[in-house]
Design a protein around this motif. Structure first.
Motif, mmCIF file in Angstrom:
data_model
loop_
_atom_site.group_PDB
_atom_site.id
_atom_site.type_symbol
_atom_site.label_atom_id
_atom_site.label_comp_id
_atom_site.label_asym_id
_atom_site.label_seq_id
_atom_site.Cartn_x
_atom_site.Cartn_y
_atom_site.Cartn_z
ATOM 1 N N ASP A 78 0.830 -1.208 0.000
ATOM 2 C CA ASP A 78 0.000 0.000 0.000
ATOM 3 C C ASP A 78 0.862 1.254 0.000
ATOM 4 O O ASP A 78 0.615 2.207 -0.755
ATOM 5 C CB ASP A 78 -0.922 -0.014 1.227
ATOM 6 C CG ASP A 78 -1.657 1.301 1.408
ATOM 7 O OD1 ASP A 78 -2.528 1.612 0.575
ATOM 8 O OD2 ASP A 78 -1.343 2.022 2.380
ATOM 9 N N ARG A 79 1.904 1.272 0.828
ATOM 10 C CA ARG A 79 2.814 2.422 0.870
ATOM 11 C C ARG A 79 3.598 2.553 -0.439
ATOM 12 O O ARG A 79 3.875 3.665 -0.904
ATOM 13 C CB ARG A 79 3.782 2.288 2.041
ATOM 14 C CG ARG A 79 3.162 2.396 3.423
ATOM 15 C CD ARG A 79 2.521 3.754 3.673
ATOM 16 N NE ARG A 79 1.176 3.852 3.098
ATOM 17 C CZ ARG A 79 0.580 4.950 2.707
ATOM 18 N NH1 ARG A 79 1.237 6.093 2.773
ATOM 19 N NH2 ARG A 79 -0.636 4.954 2.219
ATOM 20 N N TYR A 80 3.950 1.406 -1.023
ATOM 21 C CA TYR A 80 4.670 1.422 -2.301
ATOM 22 C C TYR A 80 3.827 2.087 -3.394
ATOM 23 O O TYR A 80 4.302 2.950 -4.125
ATOM 24 C CB TYR A 80 5.023 -0.007 -2.704
ATOM 25 C CG TYR A 80 5.443 -0.158 -4.140
ATOM 26 C CD1 TYR A 80 6.713 0.227 -4.573
ATOM 27 C CD2 TYR A 80 4.548 -0.680 -5.089
ATOM 28 C CE1 TYR A 80 7.086 0.100 -5.902
ATOM 29 C CE2 TYR A 80 4.924 -0.808 -6.417
ATOM 30 C CZ TYR A 80 6.184 -0.424 -6.824
ATOM 31 O OH TYR A 80 6.549 -0.546 -8.133
ATOM 32 N N VAL A 81 2.563 1.695 -3.489
ATOM 33 C CA VAL A 81 1.679 2.270 -4.505
ATOM 34 C C VAL A 81 1.444 3.757 -4.232
ATOM 35 O O VAL A 81 1.469 4.580 -5.148
ATOM 36 C CB VAL A 81 0.336 1.514 -4.557
ATOM 37 C CG1 VAL A 81 -0.614 2.167 -5.562
ATOM 38 C CG2 VAL A 81 0.545 0.055 -4.920
ATOM 39 N N ALA A 82 1.238 4.113 -2.953
ATOM 40 C CA ALA A 82 0.949 5.501 -2.593
ATOM 41 C C ALA A 82 2.100 6.442 -2.935
ATOM 42 O O ALA A 82 1.879 7.579 -3.371
ATOM 43 C CB ALA A 82 0.622 5.594 -1.105
ATOM 44 N N ILE A 83 3.324 5.979 -2.754
ATOM 45 C CA ILE A 83 4.485 6.853 -2.953
ATOM 46 C C ILE A 83 5.060 6.750 -4.363
ATOM 47 O O ILE A 83 5.453 7.754 -4.959
ATOM 48 C CB ILE A 83 5.565 6.533 -1.894
ATOM 49 C CG1 ILE A 83 5.043 6.943 -0.509
ATOM 50 C CG2 ILE A 83 6.885 7.249 -2.200
ATOM 51 C CD1 ILE A 83 5.917 6.520 0.636
ATOM 52 N N CYS A 84 5.073 5.537 -4.905
ATOM 53 C CA CYS A 84 5.692 5.337 -6.224
ATOM 54 C C CYS A 84 4.716 5.558 -7.380
ATOM 55 O O CYS A 84 5.133 5.856 -8.503
ATOM 56 C CB CYS A 84 6.300 3.934 -6.310
ATOM 57 S SG CYS A 84 7.600 3.650 -5.095
ATOM 58 N N ASN A 85 3.411 5.389 -7.114
ATOM 59 C CA ASN A 85 2.395 5.621 -8.156
ATOM 60 C C ASN A 85 1.235 6.437 -7.589
ATOM 61 O O ASN A 85 0.090 5.962 -7.557
ATOM 62 C CB ASN A 85 1.867 4.283 -8.702
ATOM 63 C CG ASN A 85 2.933 3.489 -9.412
ATOM 64 O OD1 ASN A 85 3.352 3.813 -10.514
ATOM 65 N ND2 ASN A 85 3.382 2.414 -8.760
ATOM 66 N N PRO A 86 1.495 7.654 -7.111
ATOM 67 C CA PRO A 86 0.449 8.430 -6.422
ATOM 68 C C PRO A 86 -0.770 8.749 -7.276
ATOM 69 O O PRO A 86 -1.897 8.787 -6.756
ATOM 70 C CB PRO A 86 1.189 9.706 -5.994
ATOM 71 C CG PRO A 86 2.364 9.802 -6.920
ATOM 72 C CD PRO A 86 2.766 8.388 -7.208
ATOM 73 N N LEU A 87 -0.581 8.970 -8.571
ATOM 74 C CA LEU A 87 -1.710 9.321 -9.439
ATOM 75 C C LEU A 87 -2.644 8.127 -9.647
ATOM 76 O O LEU A 87 -3.854 8.300 -9.831
ATOM 77 C CB LEU A 87 -1.195 9.834 -10.793
ATOM 78 C CG LEU A 87 -0.368 11.129 -10.748
ATOM 79 C CD1 LEU A 87 0.098 11.510 -12.153
ATOM 80 C CD2 LEU A 87 -1.176 12.267 -10.127
ATOM 81 N N LEU A 88 -2.079 6.927 -9.636
ATOM 82 C CA LEU A 88 -2.883 5.715 -9.835
ATOM 83 C C LEU A 88 -3.353 5.101 -8.517
ATOM 84 O O LEU A 88 -4.093 4.112 -8.532
ATOM 85 C CB LEU A 88 -2.078 4.673 -10.623
ATOM 86 C CG LEU A 88 -1.700 5.041 -12.061
ATOM 87 C CD1 LEU A 88 -0.826 3.952 -12.667
ATOM 88 C CD2 LEU A 88 -2.950 5.259 -12.902
ATOM 89 N N TYR A 89 -2.924 5.675 -7.387
ATOM 90 C CA TYR A 89 -3.223 5.086 -6.068
ATOM 91 C C TYR A 89 -4.718 4.866 -5.820
ATOM 92 O O TYR A 89 -5.123 3.763 -5.435
ATOM 93 C CB TYR A 89 -2.612 5.959 -4.971
ATOM 94 C CG TYR A 89 -2.838 5.428 -3.571
ATOM 95 C CD1 TYR A 89 -2.224 4.259 -3.142
ATOM 96 C CD2 TYR A 89 -3.662 6.107 -2.681
ATOM 97 C CE1 TYR A 89 -2.431 3.776 -1.853
ATOM 98 C CE2 TYR A 89 -3.868 5.637 -1.397
ATOM 99 C CZ TYR A 89 -3.252 4.472 -0.987
ATOM 100 O OH TYR A 89 -3.471 4.001 0.287
ATOM 101 N N PRO A 90 -5.573 5.890 -6.049
ATOM 102 C CA PRO A 90 -7.016 5.659 -5.808
ATOM 103 C C PRO A 90 -7.604 4.582 -6.712
ATOM 104 O O PRO A 90 -8.532 3.871 -6.311
ATOM 105 C CB PRO A 90 -7.646 7.025 -6.099
ATOM 106 C CG PRO A 90 -6.529 7.998 -6.013
ATOM 107 C CD PRO A 90 -5.316 7.271 -6.481
#
Length: 302
Positions: free
Chosen positions: A112-124
């Motif tokens: 979850d932290r990986y997606v939030a920080i590395c892919n913030p635009l796609l996170y939601p």
């Protein structure tokens, strides 16, 4: 017929003191994790995937410590510490299942932290409600069928000798020492399961954080870097505490095992780490502290 838990009978003069210490620690664990669960439920600002998984983690911690600590407290105040084979097998089974759940849930939280920080635009889009529920359910359910067979294999072996379990709960390695059958297959299975449910998740978490740190260092804003580090550092501390003690306990050579060290490591990952987890997550999380202040002020006004 069953087993006799020696617990801390080797220090009879400290029974009352140990009861008080473990009772205080248990209450802190229950209150700290319950507060996290309540805050996530009532505060709209905490309605996101990170806190959804944190709520699951707090619920898991309450269940995890409740498998061992209440029994330990009872044993510290009574003379008879017998436990039936069925009771011992049940305790071991739930301890293993919840331990596996914690390993997988910590891995999902790292993702979850990986997606939030590395892919913030796609996170939601990636971490939608459906995926979050599926990941959480997978963490809770994966270990259930595996450890039914594993626990059955251990307790299908004949027990011999004094039936005195030199531990404070029915952990795998101390119980295995009391069996007299051929334990080679089970010992191999222990190492295989440890690699699958502890070592591999730990490696995946480390790989995630290598990528996360690399991404954070590229952020142009010092404030952004500090905020990103603060949201990850608490999770990384919990991972280090839990996985470190677990890997040392189950992967070190059999010749290096000692009763004192085994008991110390077990206390560390069954009681000490769960007690510090709420403090680590709350005190190092600005969003949670803001929500907590609003919650307390609301109750004080009422």
């Amino acid at each position: 017929m069953g087993l006799f838990l020696l617990s801390f009978s080797d220090v009879p003069d400290l029974q009352g003191f140990l009861f008080g210490v473990f009772l205080i620690m248990y209450v802190i664990i229950l209150m700290g994790n319950s507060l996290i669960i309540i805050m996530i439920k009532v505060d709209p600002s905490l309605q996101n995937p990170m806190y959804f998984f944190l709520g699951n983690f707090s619920s898991l911690e309450i269940c995890y410590v409740s498998v061992t600590v209440p029994r330990l407290l009872v044993d510290l105040v009574r003379q008879s510490r017998n436990i039936s084979f069925l009771g011992c097998a049940t305790q071991m089974y739930f301890f293993l299942v919840l331990g596996v759940t914690e390993c997988f849930l910590l891995t999902v939280m790292a993702y979850d932290r990986y997606v939030a920080i590395c892919n913030p635009l796609l996170y939601p889009l990636i971490m939608n409600n459906r995926l979050c529920i599926q990941l959480a359910a997978g963490c809770w359910m994966t270990g259930v069928p595996v450890h039914i067979g594993f626990t059955y294999q251990i307790f299908s072996l004949p027990f011999c000798g004094s039936h005195q379990l030199n531990h404070f709960f029915c952990d795998v390695l101390p119980v295995l020492k009391l069996t007299c059958g051929d334990t080679f297959l089970i010992e191999v299975l222990i190492y295989v399961l440890t690699v699958l449910v502890i070592t591999i998740p730990f490696i995946l978490i480390l790989a995630s954080y290598v990528k996360i740190v690399s991404t954070i260092l590229k952020l142009p804003s010092a404030t952004g870097r500090a905020k990103a580090f603060s949201t990850c550092s608490s999770h990384l501390m919990v991972v280090a505490l839990f996985f470190g003690s677990g890997i040392i306990s189950y992967l070190r050579p059999k010749s290096s095992h000692s009763t004192g060290m085994d008991r110390f490591l077990s206390l560390f990952y069954t009681v000490v780490t769960p007690m510090f987890n709420p403090m680590i997550y709350c005190l190092r999380n600005k969003d949670f502290m803001v929500a907590l202040r609003k919650f307390l002020l609301k109750w004080i006004v009422l």
